[in-house]
Design an enzyme around this catalytic site. Structure first.
Site, PDB file in Angstrom:
ATOM      1  NE  ARG A 212      -2.957 -16.631  26.915  1.00  0.00           N
ATOM      2  CZ  ARG A 212      -2.213 -15.722  26.289  1.00  0.00           C
ATOM      3  NH1 ARG A 212      -1.687 -14.729  26.987  1.00  0.00           N
ATOM      4  NH2 ARG A 212      -1.986 -15.819  25.003  1.00  0.00           N
ATOM      5  CD  GLU A 214      -4.207 -13.138  32.003  1.00  0.00           C
ATOM      6  OE1 GLU A 214      -3.581 -12.663  32.979  1.00  0.00           O
ATOM      7  OE2 GLU A 214      -3.754 -13.193  30.848  1.00  0.00           O
ATOM      8  NE  ARG A 220      -4.260  -4.035  30.103  1.00  0.00           N
ATOM      9  CZ  ARG A 220      -3.194  -3.614  29.458  1.00  0.00           C
ATOM     10  NH1 ARG A 220      -3.306  -3.011  28.305  1.00  0.00           N
ATOM     11  NH2 ARG A 220      -2.002  -3.817  29.954  1.00  0.00           N
ATOM     12  CG  HIS A 221      -5.887  -9.110  31.906  1.00  0.00           C
ATOM     13  ND1 HIS A 221      -5.472  -7.878  32.318  1.00  0.00           N
ATOM     14  CD2 HIS A 221      -4.842  -9.686  31.275  1.00  0.00           C
ATOM     15  CE1 HIS A 221      -4.207  -7.710  31.947  1.00  0.00           C
ATOM     16  NE2 HIS A 221      -3.801  -8.793  31.306  1.00  0.00           N
ATOM     17  CD  GLU A 357       0.221  -6.936  24.613  1.00  0.00           C
ATOM     18  OE1 GLU A 357       0.849  -6.725  25.661  1.00  0.00           O
ATOM     19  OE2 GLU A 357      -0.131  -8.069  24.230  1.00  0.00           O
ATOM     20  CB  SER A 360       2.511  -9.358  21.424  1.00  0.00           C
ATOM     21  OG  SER A 360       2.073 -10.584  21.893  1.00  0.00           O
ATOM     22  NE  ARG A 408      -6.114  -7.032  26.467  1.00  0.00           N
ATOM     23  CZ  ARG A 408      -4.926  -7.325  26.930  1.00  0.00           C
ATOM     24  NH1 ARG A 408      -3.840  -6.903  26.293  1.00  0.00           N
ATOM     25  NH2 ARG A 408      -4.787  -8.012  28.028  1.00  0.00           N
TER      26      ARG A 408
HETATM   27  P1  AMO Z   1       0.091 -12.647  23.967  1.00  0.00           P
HETATM   28  O1  AMO Z   1       0.159 -13.473  25.197  1.00  0.00           O
HETATM   29  O2  AMO Z   1       0.663 -11.275  24.028  1.00  0.00           O
HETATM   30  O3  AMO Z   1       0.857 -13.365  22.761  1.00  0.00           O
HETATM   31  O4  AMO Z   1      -1.412 -12.564  23.493  1.00  0.00           O
HETATM   32  C1  AMO Z   1      -1.770 -12.000  22.246  1.00  0.00           C
HETATM   33  C2  AMO Z   1      -2.882 -10.992  22.408  1.00  0.00           C
HETATM   34  O5  AMO Z   1      -4.014 -11.626  22.984  1.00  0.00           O
HETATM   35  C3  AMO Z   1      -4.717 -10.709  23.798  1.00  0.00           C
HETATM   36  N1  AMO Z   1      -4.818 -11.235  25.172  1.00  0.00           N
HETATM   37  C4  AMO Z   1      -5.900 -11.139  25.961  1.00  0.00           C
HETATM   38  N2  AMO Z   1      -7.106 -10.575  25.757  1.00  0.00           N
HETATM   39  C5  AMO Z   1      -8.022 -10.645  26.756  1.00  0.00           C
HETATM   40  N3  AMO Z   1      -7.799 -11.251  27.944  1.00  0.00           N
HETATM   41  C6  AMO Z   1      -6.613 -11.837  28.201  1.00  0.00           C
HETATM   42  N4  AMO Z   1      -6.410 -12.447  29.367  1.00  0.00           N
HETATM   43  C7  AMO Z   1      -5.587 -11.793  27.186  1.00  0.00           C
HETATM   44  N5  AMO Z   1      -4.336 -12.265  27.080  1.00  0.00           N
HETATM   45  C8  AMO Z   1      -3.884 -11.918  25.863  1.00  0.00           C
HETATM   46  C9  AMO Z   1      -3.950  -9.408  23.772  1.00  0.00           C
HETATM   47  C10 AMO Z   1      -2.579  -9.847  23.334  1.00  0.00           C
HETATM   48  O6  AMO Z   1      -1.883  -8.823  22.658  1.00  0.00           O
HETATM   49  N6  AMO Z   1       1.522 -16.506  21.114  1.00  0.00           N
HETATM   50  C11 AMO Z   1       1.639 -15.086  21.294  1.00  0.00           C
HETATM   51  C12 AMO Z   1       1.390 -14.308  20.014  1.00  0.00           C
HETATM   52  C13 AMO Z   1       2.439 -14.569  18.948  1.00  0.00           C
HETATM   53  O7  AMO Z   1       3.635 -14.343  19.219  1.00  0.00           O
HETATM   54  O8  AMO Z   1       2.041 -14.977  17.846  1.00  0.00           O
HETATM   55  C14 AMO Z   1       0.656 -14.643  22.381  1.00  0.00           C
HETATM   56  O9  AMO Z   1      -0.260 -15.333  22.754  1.00  0.00           O
HETATM   57  O10 AMO Z   1      -4.548  -8.580  22.808  1.00  0.00           O
END
Ligand code: AMO
Length: 434
Positions: A212, A214, A220-221, A357, A360, A408
């Protein structure tokens, strides 16, 4: 012959031993020299009284630099004054790889080293037992996830990480050149795990990297993380998915409790198994609770970091570390989530762990026409998702699934201040090396 610090105890006195590791500390006091060797499992003291060892051993010790890799052959002796109750009197010391000096950073020095210095010299930082322990725990966690899901009839799959379209919104896509076409790094296995639901592989999971872009610089990202994804077909409702994740997180945390005791000790921490069943909070009630705690938030708003934290505090008081937030506004959720007809909400959920979180997911829209309609509503061109949509036109069972950020979860479980502590070589907006 005994090898390594793990097996060495006072009961081994008078046995021949070989110790290989890093020279953590060298003290030459004239008549006697001490060398502390560190290996994966701990420390061993090598004691070299000038009168009892060869001149070669003494000369190696006096010229040895800290963090060099050595092989010591010698005899174990009981020694009350030494931590562990045993020391090694060396017969020979071989320098397998000398370390240059000065070191880029200390391994045992008590001075606080800047996080950037640590990540710049991560190979050195990871020589610290407490930095390394996290990765031993992470490895066991993966193992436990695998074991739980395989026992539940899930098939482990590996979906492409070079993809033609994003599933989680355009703003965080990393673009790359794929021969003469544009492509992207996968933000999640979303589209592929769903397509698999039409194949008969009715329960799949994947633990793999997700990317991502980000822009936010937070604790946490990161731009590359490990996503633990699952998808299951023929569900009756979203509850079937919650049930699996709840049991899986329980199994993993319980399993860790019994399998990584020494590592937790190294980290000077304990873990506790969250109370189950995890409470289920509807999104609108979560907003109410957070408003009640004094936060300005409107129905329809994202809870955000602060809202999640505030809810975490409320739930902690009620004795819960893990809880569900379900039925978010459909508007806030991706196209693949099923709407709750007749309401502005959706069959979606988050799993929060101590105010953050970690997962999800939801029930998916498996009806072709409704899915296309939802894509259009989100401003997406269904034609650019043709490869995905095709799988919905020829028999797609109702299904649902989740994505869980492994790092996370570890961050919260081990009470680490930054997600980067759980990643060997973190990637973020600034960091691309090492
Ligand atoms: P989502 O975008 O909420 O859902 O991502 C799922 C989980 O991935 C983790 N996460 C991250 N951890 C660290 N750095 C990041 N930049 C980051 N982005 C996300 C989080 C988050 O809860 N496809 C859907 C899931 C689904 O519906 O099956 C999805 O990607 O813990």
């Amino acid at each position: 012959m005994l090898r390594g610090s793990r097996t060495l105890s006072p009961a081994d006195a008078e046995k021949n031993v070989i110790i290989k590791g890093w020279a953590q500390e060298i003290r030459n006091l004239g008549g006697i020299s001490f060398l502390i060797i560190r290996d994966r499992y701990g420390l061993v003291q090598v004691t070299a009284p000038k009168k009892k060892v060869s001149p070669e051993v003494m000369s190696t010790l006096t010229s040895l630099s800290r963090e060099s890799v050595v092989k010591v052959t010698g005899v174990a002796k009981a020694a009350n004054q030494v931590k562990g109750g045993v020391e090694v009197i060396p017969e020979s010391i071989e320098v397998l790889s000398p370390a240059a000096s000065p070191l880029p950073m200390g391994v045992v020095d008590k001075v606080n080293v800047e996080a950037d210095t640590r990540y710049d010299h991560r190979f050195m930082d990871l020589r610290k037992p407490e930095a390394r322990a996290v990765f031993e725990i992470k490895s066991v966690a993966h193992n436990l996830i695998d074991q739980f899901l395989v026992d539940e009839g899930f098939v482990e799959v590996f979906t492409p990480k070079i993809v033609a379209s994003g599933a989680e919104g355009g703003s965080t896509l990393f673009q790359l050149k794929y021969f003469d076409r544009p492509a992207y790094l996968a933000q999640s296995p979303q589209l592929y795990k769903q397509m698999l639901m039409s194949t008969g592989l009715d329960r799949v999971f994947e633990i793999g990297p997700a990317f991502r872009a980000e822009p936010s610089d937070t604790v946490r990202h990161v731009s590359e993380f490990i996503s633990f994804d699952g998808e299951m077909a023929f569900i009756d409702s979203m509850k079937d998915v919650l049930d699996i994740i709840e049991r899986c997180t329980q199994a993993v945390i319980k399993g860790l409790e019994s399998r990584v005791g020494p590592q937790l000790e190294t980290l000077n921490t304990t873990i506790s198994v969250p109370k189950a069943p995890y409470p289920v909070i509807e999104y609108k009630d979560a907003v109410d609770m957070v408003q009640g705690a004094g936060m300005k938030l409107e129905l329809g708003d994202d809870l955000g970091t602060e809202g999640e934290k505030s809810l975490g505090e409320i739930m902690k008081e009620k004795g819960h570390d893990m809880y569900w937030i379900v039925e978010y506004p459909e508007e806030a959720k991706p196209f693949y989530i099923m709407e709750k007809d007749g309401t502005p909400y959706s069959y979606s959920f988050d799993l929060d762990y101590m105010g953050q979180e970690i997962s999800s997911g939801g029930q998916r829209e498996h009806r072709y026409d409704r899915l296309v309609e939802r894509m259009r509503k989100k401003g997406l061109d269904p034609e650019s998702f043709r490869f995905y949509l095709d799988a919905f036109q020829y028999g797609m069972p109702p299904h649902g699934g989740w994505g869980l950020g492994v790092e996370r979860m570890l961050q919260k479980m081990l009470n680490l201040s930054n997600i980067r502590e759980t990643i060997l070589f973190p990637r973020d907006r600034i960091r691309l090396v090492p």
